[in-house]
Design an enzyme around this catalytic site. Structure first.
Site, PDB file in Angstrom:
ATOM      1  N   ASP A  18       2.143  26.239  39.553  1.00  0.00           N
ATOM      2  CA  ASP A  18       2.808  27.430  40.092  1.00  0.00           C
ATOM      3  C   ASP A  18       1.905  28.130  41.100  1.00  0.00           C
ATOM      4  O   ASP A  18       0.744  28.448  40.799  1.00  0.00           O
ATOM      5  CB  ASP A  18       3.148  28.409  38.957  1.00  0.00           C
ATOM      6  N   GLY A 239      18.956  37.570  29.859  1.00  0.00           N
ATOM      7  CA  GLY A 239      17.862  38.400  30.366  1.00  0.00           C
ATOM      8  C   GLY A 239      17.519  39.513  29.388  1.00  0.00           C
ATOM      9  O   GLY A 239      17.492  39.293  28.171  1.00  0.00           O
ATOM     10  N   GLY A 242      19.490  40.114  25.994  1.00  0.00           N
ATOM     11  CA  GLY A 242      19.317  39.324  24.767  1.00  0.00           C
ATOM     12  C   GLY A 242      19.984  37.978  24.885  1.00  0.00           C
ATOM     13  O   GLY A 242      19.916  37.335  25.928  1.00  0.00           O
ATOM     14  N   GLY A 268      12.890  32.358  30.189  1.00  0.00           N
ATOM     15  CA  GLY A 268      13.802  31.379  29.602  1.00  0.00           C
ATOM     16  C   GLY A 268      13.021  30.267  28.905  1.00  0.00           C
ATOM     17  O   GLY A 268      13.387  29.805  27.817  1.00  0.00           O
ATOM     18  N   ASP A 269      11.923  29.848  29.512  1.00  0.00           N
ATOM     19  CA  ASP A 269      11.098  28.784  28.910  1.00  0.00           C
ATOM     20  C   ASP A 269      10.458  29.280  27.615  1.00  0.00           C
ATOM     21  O   ASP A 269      10.359  28.532  26.631  1.00  0.00           O
ATOM     22  CB  ASP A 269       9.999  28.341  29.885  1.00  0.00           C
TER      23      ASP A 269
HETATM   24  P1  ATP Z   1      13.558  32.766  34.039  1.00  0.00           P
HETATM   25  O1  ATP Z   1      14.438  31.977  34.964  1.00  0.00           O
HETATM   26  O2  ATP Z   1      13.035  34.045  34.636  1.00  0.00           O
HETATM   27  O3  ATP Z   1      12.533  31.951  33.361  1.00  0.00           O
HETATM   28  P2  ATP Z   1      15.922  32.805  32.469  1.00  0.00           P
HETATM   29  O4  ATP Z   1      16.900  33.356  33.460  1.00  0.00           O
HETATM   30  O5  ATP Z   1      15.951  31.360  32.211  1.00  0.00           O
HETATM   31  O6  ATP Z   1      14.461  33.267  32.843  1.00  0.00           O
HETATM   32  P3  ATP Z   1      16.586  34.982  30.757  1.00  0.00           P
HETATM   33  O7  ATP Z   1      17.985  34.921  30.289  1.00  0.00           O
HETATM   34  O8  ATP Z   1      16.288  35.912  31.893  1.00  0.00           O
HETATM   35  O9  ATP Z   1      16.098  33.511  31.062  1.00  0.00           O
HETATM   36  O10 ATP Z   1      15.625  35.381  29.564  1.00  0.00           O
HETATM   37  C1  ATP Z   1      15.467  34.570  28.414  1.00  0.00           C
HETATM   38  C2  ATP Z   1      15.164  35.458  27.232  1.00  0.00           C
HETATM   39  O11 ATP Z   1      13.955  36.176  27.505  1.00  0.00           O
HETATM   40  C3  ATP Z   1      16.212  36.536  26.960  1.00  0.00           C
HETATM   41  O12 ATP Z   1      17.241  36.060  26.102  1.00  0.00           O
HETATM   42  C4  ATP Z   1      15.373  37.632  26.302  1.00  0.00           C
HETATM   43  O13 ATP Z   1      15.178  37.335  24.941  1.00  0.00           O
HETATM   44  C5  ATP Z   1      14.014  37.484  26.989  1.00  0.00           C
HETATM   45  N1  ATP Z   1      13.835  38.438  28.096  1.00  0.00           N
HETATM   46  C6  ATP Z   1      14.080  38.214  29.406  1.00  0.00           C
HETATM   47  N2  ATP Z   1      13.822  39.321  30.132  1.00  0.00           N
HETATM   48  C7  ATP Z   1      13.406  40.260  29.248  1.00  0.00           C
HETATM   49  C8  ATP Z   1      12.976  41.617  29.370  1.00  0.00           C
HETATM   50  N3  ATP Z   1      12.934  42.237  30.542  1.00  0.00           N
HETATM   51  N4  ATP Z   1      12.619  42.271  28.228  1.00  0.00           N
HETATM   52  C9  ATP Z   1      12.650  41.651  27.029  1.00  0.00           C
HETATM   53  N5  ATP Z   1      13.029  40.372  26.844  1.00  0.00           N
HETATM   54  C10 ATP Z   1      13.408  39.675  27.945  1.00  0.00           C
HETATM   55  O1  RIB Z   2      11.018  28.624  34.564  1.00  0.00           O
HETATM   56  C1  RIB Z   2       9.881  28.956  35.320  1.00  0.00           C
HETATM   57  C2  RIB Z   2       9.319  27.726  35.965  1.00  0.00           C
HETATM   58  O2  RIB Z   2      10.259  27.231  36.882  1.00  0.00           O
HETATM   59  C3  RIB Z   2       8.057  27.981  36.750  1.00  0.00           C
HETATM   60  O3  RIB Z   2       6.898  27.772  35.984  1.00  0.00           O
HETATM   61  C4  RIB Z   2       8.185  27.028  37.915  1.00  0.00           C
HETATM   62  O4  RIB Z   2       7.263  25.985  37.830  1.00  0.00           O
HETATM   63  C5  RIB Z   2       9.613  26.495  37.877  1.00  0.00           C
HETATM   64  O5  RIB Z   2       9.639  25.189  37.493  1.00  0.00           O
END
Ligand code: ATP
Ligand code: RIB
Length: 324
Positions: A18, A239, A242, A268-269
């Site tokens: 990254d 996000g 929840g 998300g990871d």
């Molecule tokens: P990213 O792409 O940024 O890795 P994502 O879009 O795959 O994330 P999200 O749905 O944004 O995943 O978030 C996954 C989980 O992380 C949510 O279900 C929640 O539990 C937690 N989370 C995300 N943002 C927040 C926040 N601002 N405060 C607390 N928990 C959060």
């Molecule tokens: O989910 C976050 C990840 O997406 C980052 O670490 C980046 O490497 C991309 O793959």
């Protein structure tokens, strides 16, 4: 001789270096803006493996890297963390890289060059890799043949198969969902899947389902759309709101923890890795696993970076005590 336990969680996926720039606001097309730079280990698959391993599950990561300096960073990072990894070397490819912009609101924009991840092959994923696994996790940041192979191998090993369909791709074959026990899309991925697979569940049937609709509709409606995807358990992460768990028996909504988020990249990871560790710890109890996933994710957004921001088990347990 000290022998390590066989892995309960096997994550097959991407390793990416990254390259992250923080800036006050995202530059518009043609604009140059000043910012600060950091770099570290990332990639959806690897982030999930680190999250699961740090959360306490015996974890094995399998992926592909180049034969360059970033590959050496990957090896060193797994050694430091005491988490098992098998990196297939791909001398003709560079290790994957991601250009990540994070603005002052903690939002991100990401471009990933898959590099070696796209060359992950079936030969890199022998059946022995999956032997004894309780949970097998994959995403869409490697070759899609490796994704299909991993899900089938997970099923053969009698593990719970988890697919995080990220990033959603036009060439994703929905037929693969029949090998998935738990599907974990975020809002964007869920909307894309519903539009691709179950347009009849959209309302009106002819109009495309949107993220705005998902945000505004009652959870029962989202549950109905999730059921139409044909996977036993669908967890839509929402996000900071929840996540929604949809199963044949019904749905439940688990609100996110309130924390001061400084960088949500990799949230998300963190959720997927924490969830996988939770499935092992709670013998397949999806709701209990999702609660662990939410705690891991909440802690991860309070620190910068992706894999390095994943919390260790002791931090998670301490956090959960304060939130009980
Ligand atoms: P990213 O792409 O940024 O890795 P994502 O879009 O795959 O994330 P999200 O749905 O944004 O995943 O978030 C996954 C989980 O992380 C949510 O279900 C929640 O539990 C937690 N989370 C995300 N943002 C927040 C926040 N601002 N405060 C607390 N928990 C959060
Ligand atoms: O989910 C976050 C990840 O997406 C980052 O670490 C980046 O490497 C991309 O793959």
């Amino acid at each position: 001789m000290v022998t390590s336990p066989p892995p309960s969680v096997v994550v097959v996926g991407s390793y990416v270096q990254d390259l992250t720039w923080r800036c006050a606001a995202f530059p518009y097309a043609g604009q140059t803006t000043l910012g600060t730079f950091t770099t570290g280990p990332g990639g959806k698959g690897s982030n999930q493996a680190i999250a699961a391993g740090r959360a306490g599950a015996a974890t094995l990561f399998a992926g592909a890297v180049g034969t360059d300096a970033f590959a050496a960073v990957a090896e060193a990072f797994y050694k430091e963390n005491g988490i098992a990894a098998r990196f297939a070397p791909k001398p003709r490819h560079a290790t994957g890289t991601a250009a990540i912009l994070v603005n002052d609101e903690g939002q991100n924009e990401i471009v990933v060059a898959l590099g070696a991840n796209g060359a992950l092959s079936l030969a890199d994923l022998p059946p022995a890799l999956f032997a004894g696994a309780k949970v097998v996790v994959t995403q869409l940041e490697t070759s899609l043949s490796a994704v299909a192979h991993t899900l089938r191998a997970g099923r053969r090993a009698k593990a719970i198969t988890v697919l995080n369909p990220a990033p959603m791709r036009a060439d994703f074959d929905p037929a693969l969902l029949k090998f998935v026990d738990v599907l974990i899309p975020n809002e964007t991925e869920f909307v894309a899947l519903v539009n691709q697979l179950a347009p009849a569940a959209s309302s009106p049937a002819t109009a495309a389902y949107t993220e705005a609709q998902l945000a505004a509709e009652p959870p029962a409606r989202t549950h109905a759309r999730a059921r139409a995807l044909g996977v036993a358990t669908v967890i839509v992460t929402l996000g900071k709101r929840g996540c929604l768990i949809s199963q044949a028996a019904g749905f439940s909504f688990i609100p996110a923890h309130r924390v001061k988020a400084i960088d949500t990249t990799g949230a998300g990871d963190a959720f997927v890795g924490g969830f996988a560790a939770g499935l092992v710890e709670h013998a397949g109890d999806v709701a209990a696993a999702a609660r662990l996933g939410q705690a891991v994710a909440a802690l991860s957004v309070t620190k910068p970076g992706t894999a390095p921001a994943m919390p260790w088990r002791r931090e998670v347990l301490k956090f959960l005590k304060t939130r009980a």
